[in-house]
Write a protein that holds these residues in place. Structure first.
Motif, mmCIF file in Angstrom:
data_model
loop_
_atom_site.group_PDB
_atom_site.id
_atom_site.type_symbol
_atom_site.label_atom_id
_atom_site.label_comp_id
_atom_site.label_asym_id
_atom_site.label_seq_id
_atom_site.Cartn_x
_atom_site.Cartn_y
_atom_site.Cartn_z
ATOM 1 N N SER A 122 0.831 -1.213 0.000
ATOM 2 C CA SER A 122 0.000 0.000 0.000
ATOM 3 C C SER A 122 0.859 1.255 0.000
ATOM 4 C CB SER A 122 -0.927 -0.002 1.216
ATOM 5 O OG SER A 122 -1.814 -1.104 1.188
ATOM 6 N N GLY A 166 -5.094 2.335 1.651
ATOM 7 C CA GLY A 166 -4.807 0.934 1.356
ATOM 8 C C GLY A 166 -4.339 0.150 2.565
ATOM 9 N N ASN A 210 -5.811 0.692 -4.342
ATOM 10 C CA ASN A 210 -5.050 0.337 -3.158
ATOM 11 C C ASN A 210 -5.913 -0.375 -2.123
ATOM 12 O OD1 ASN A 210 -2.425 0.294 -2.267
ATOM 13 N ND2 ASN A 210 -2.474 2.302 -1.316
#
Length: 244
Positions: free
Chosen positions: A36, A63, A121
């Motif tokens: 992420s 994310g 993400n």
């Protein structure tokens, strides 16, 4: 950097993601946060938009939050936290553009592109959800091998009109083959996983070939990891809808 480096970054990230699902929940979380962060940092560079650091923080945190919740949410709602983090991330992108003020360059492109980055993400949490789903990790392996084949085909420096269908077909063939060798997953769901994942990855390859200008390391890293990370959600939903 050369465009083929994007595929190499994707393959390394894919190997780490799949391997972590066979280690422990903490390993999955660690790899998820790292992936992420890489997407968050690289995506604004790939888009070549202003306010890269602030937008990188927004995309990366969205994310990472989605990955952590997918690892610890009780069954069966592994991805129940994902829509919340996606919504928060998109709102944060809008707030960043409002703070920048009117008349700033590339506000529309930055808003739309970074909102898409937030969504991609957050979808990466699907890898973790797929690994936790019924405690069966075979679909993760099938999806990972299909994605690896598509990435390897994408590295070939041939025209997109050849690489795109070849990548989809090869990924679609790898899915059933991996399913037969490494698990008892039926041929149809495994083939569907391969075709869908292959289609997504070759589409991102097309985005790379259409981009003008040279890629720096963060841009190549973000573009290499983003599609690989995002297709985890596809594997999870196909696993959930067609197999169980």
């Amino acid at each position: 950097m050369k465009s083929w480096s994007i595929g190499v970054f994707g393959l390394v990230a894919l190997a780490a993601i799949v391997a972590s699902t066979f280690v422990s929940r903490e390993a999955m979380v660690g790899v998820g946060i790292a992936a992420s962060a890489a997407v968050g940092i690289g995506w604004p560079h790939f888009l070549a938009v202003p306010a890269k650091k602030t937008l990188a923080a927004v995309i990366g945190l969205a994310g990472a939050g989605s990955a952590v919740t997918a690892a610890y949410m009780p069954a069966p709602g592994f991805l129940e936290g994902t829509p919340a983090f996606a919504a928060l991330g998109v709102m944060a992108v809008f707030i960043v553009q409002l703070v920048r003020g009117t008349g700033q360059a590339q506000r529309l492109e930055s808003t739309l592109g970074c909102s898409a980055g937030v969504l991609l993400n957050c979808l990466g949490a699907g890898w973790i959800a797929s690994a936790r789903f019924n405690g069966v990790k075979e679909m993760v392996l099938v999806a990972g091998l299909s994605a690896a084949v598509a990435l390897l085909v994408g590295i070939i420096r041939w025209p997109d009109r050849i690489v795109a269908p070849l990548g989809v077909v090869m990924a679609g063939l790898m899915g059933p083959l991996a399913g037969l060798v490494f698990s008892d997953i039926a041929v149809l769901p495994a083939a569907l996983v391969g075709v869908v994942i292959g289609s997504v990855l070759v589409c991102f390859r097309r985005m790379t070939t259409l981009r003008r200008g040279r890629l720096n390391i963060p841009a190549a890293l973000g573009m290499g990891i983003a599609p690989v990370w995002a297709v985890g959600a596809l594997a999870y939903f196909i696993d959930k809808l067609l197999i169980y």
